[in-house]
Write an enzyme that holds these catalytic residues in place. Sequence first.
Site, mmCIF file in Angstrom:
data_model
loop_
_atom_site.group_PDB
_atom_site.id
_atom_site.type_symbol
_atom_site.label_atom_id
_atom_site.label_comp_id
_atom_site.label_asym_id
_atom_site.label_seq_id
_atom_site.Cartn_x
_atom_site.Cartn_y
_atom_site.Cartn_z
ATOM 1 N N HIS A 217 -3.499 -10.198 0.284
ATOM 2 C CA HIS A 217 -4.864 -9.676 0.326
ATOM 3 C C HIS A 217 -5.330 -9.463 1.761
ATOM 4 O O HIS A 217 -5.738 -8.372 2.111
ATOM 5 C CB HIS A 217 -5.876 -10.541 -0.421
ATOM 6 C CG HIS A 217 -7.241 -9.893 -0.494
ATOM 7 N ND1 HIS A 217 -7.409 -8.598 -0.926
ATOM 8 C CD2 HIS A 217 -8.483 -10.332 -0.145
ATOM 9 C CE1 HIS A 217 -8.707 -8.283 -0.869
ATOM 10 N NE2 HIS A 217 -9.375 -9.300 -0.393
ATOM 11 N N ASP B 147 -1.153 -5.491 -4.161
ATOM 12 C CA ASP B 147 -1.383 -4.209 -3.490
ATOM 13 C C ASP B 147 -0.034 -3.537 -3.227
ATOM 14 O O ASP B 147 0.306 -3.199 -2.092
ATOM 15 C CB ASP B 147 -2.207 -4.359 -2.208
ATOM 16 C CG ASP B 147 -3.697 -4.551 -2.502
ATOM 17 O OD1 ASP B 147 -4.074 -4.510 -3.688
ATOM 18 O OD2 ASP B 147 -4.473 -4.738 -1.544
ATOM 19 N N HIS C 161 -5.958 -2.965 -5.490
ATOM 20 C CA HIS C 161 -5.565 -1.559 -5.337
ATOM 21 C C HIS C 161 -4.661 -1.081 -6.473
ATOM 22 O O HIS C 161 -4.532 0.116 -6.693
ATOM 23 C CB HIS C 161 -4.858 -1.346 -3.994
ATOM 24 C CG HIS C 161 -5.806 -1.259 -2.845
ATOM 25 N ND1 HIS C 161 -6.199 -0.076 -2.287
ATOM 26 C CD2 HIS C 161 -6.466 -2.232 -2.178
ATOM 27 C CE1 HIS C 161 -7.051 -0.317 -1.310
ATOM 28 N NE2 HIS C 161 -7.229 -1.620 -1.224
ATOM 29 N N HIS D 248 0.825 -1.227 0.000
ATOM 30 C CA HIS D 248 0.000 0.000 0.000
ATOM 31 C C HIS D 248 0.853 1.268 0.000
ATOM 32 O O HIS D 248 0.567 2.206 0.747
ATOM 33 C CB HIS D 248 -0.999 -0.018 1.156
ATOM 34 C CG HIS D 248 -2.097 -1.029 0.959
ATOM 35 N ND1 HIS D 248 -3.318 -0.680 0.440
ATOM 36 C CD2 HIS D 248 -2.136 -2.367 1.144
ATOM 37 C CE1 HIS D 248 -4.070 -1.777 0.353
ATOM 38 N NE2 HIS D 248 -3.385 -2.811 0.766
ATOM 39 N N HIS E 298 -4.899 -8.592 5.532
ATOM 40 C CA HIS E 298 -3.892 -7.723 6.134
ATOM 41 C C HIS E 298 -3.370 -8.243 7.469
ATOM 42 O O HIS E 298 -2.524 -7.625 8.095
ATOM 43 C CB HIS E 298 -4.443 -6.296 6.273
ATOM 44 C CG HIS E 298 -4.489 -5.583 4.951
ATOM 45 N ND1 HIS E 298 -4.753 -4.240 4.833
ATOM 46 C CD2 HIS E 298 -4.275 -6.039 3.682
ATOM 47 C CE1 HIS E 298 -4.705 -3.902 3.545
ATOM 48 N NE2 HIS E 298 -4.439 -4.974 2.833
ATOM 49 N N HIS F 35 -3.188 -13.035 -5.145
ATOM 50 C CA HIS F 35 -3.712 -11.993 -4.265
ATOM 51 C C HIS F 35 -5.222 -12.216 -4.149
ATOM 52 O O HIS F 35 -6.011 -11.568 -4.816
ATOM 53 C CB HIS F 35 -3.411 -10.606 -4.846
ATOM 54 C CG HIS F 35 -3.756 -9.477 -3.918
ATOM 55 N ND1 HIS F 35 -2.859 -8.948 -3.023
ATOM 56 C CD2 HIS F 35 -4.900 -8.797 -3.716
ATOM 57 C CE1 HIS F 35 -3.426 -7.979 -2.338
ATOM 58 N NE2 HIS F 35 -4.676 -7.869 -2.730
HETATM 59 MN MN LIG Z 1 -4.387 -4.906 0.540
#
Ligand SMILES: [Mn+2]
Length: 384
Positions: free
Chosen positions: A187, A49, A85, A10, A189, A158
């Site tokens: 995926h 992500d 994302h 992220h 967290h 993911h």
């Molecule tokens: Mn994520």
Amino acid sequence: MLISHISDLHLGYAQFGLEEREEDVYQCFGEAIDVSIREGAELVILAGDLFHTPRPSGKAVLTLGNALKKLKEKGVPAAFVLGEHDISRTRDVPFGYLFSNLGLAKRLKLEEPVVVGNCAIFGENKARRNDIDGLVARLQECDKVAKQHAGKKVLVLHQGLTDFNKFAGEINAADLPPNFDYYAFGHYHDHLERRFDYLGGLLAYPGSLDLTPSEGIKETKKGFILADLSGSEASTHWIALEQSRPQFSEKLSYQHMATELDRVIKQSIAITARNGKKPVGRLEVVGKDIDSRTIAANLMKLNDFCIHYVWQPVEEGGIAPRAYDSMPADMDAELYRLSAEALGSDELAKFAINEILPLAAEKDAKAALDIAWEAYKSGRFRGK
Ligand SMILES: [Mn+2]
């Protein structure tokens, strides 16, 4: 063969819009890369992500580019798949492909592995819910290709597994191809690891590198996995990141606000001394006849000791929110009923649940906004 398994970076996410929190994410990622190099990882897997948004900031792009360049200079190959994302709903090329096109990292595929040492690595970008059947079919084909490879096999996806979370998952572990030694997932967290009888090896999620919006503010550890595939079975070592910003959640008595606040300040000073970073705090102030202005004025003392705090008054003996004593028989109908009640319109409730919610659940704010904007422009709900 030692593999570094990192997921849900992220990059670019800034909690509360704070520059320091954006920087924290970069520092955590930098630490994960440095430790991977230091511990002798022979491959770094990024399991999706990579960025927080499909159109990341220059700084986020540069951070990933610099890390991949460092790995390349040290002779450590990197491979990745993309998460939801990273992928825009519009027909744009994902930013992540910049790095595979420049030769800084390999983009993983199911048809053909990336081979490092005696290890063949397969993978695919996040498949959306409407493509899960397709994914399962492609995974079966992938299993046939993998079987032909004599060495170790790794599968990188993911996806959310229903085996860990019935509601957030899209695919079952039983749908995965069995001929792999390690299943490197992204995926979820949280850090999760499990062995399934019908799968060839361990399945693991390292968890995100930092706390992300859906997780709230809580005391937690974040990290990544070093997976050792040299033995007959994969063994993992989860490494907690020291650069993680400490976060805490506390209850305070409104009546004894001043002493309670002293306690929280002392605690924050101790946390900062331990971690080298001021914490993020979440405070619930519990009491009777609460005056929010009094709380706000008192809490200002925390400004020097926390990088940021959020707070919420909790009125004792206040009206409790509606509670269900059992699960509604028809959950979907109940969801419609509550939405219609809140929005004051059946049609708006259907719009929210059928059109906006699926996109929101995929965290695709851009697509959700596009749909809302289209509905507004066409006057779909005018006068409703
Ligand atoms: Mn994520």
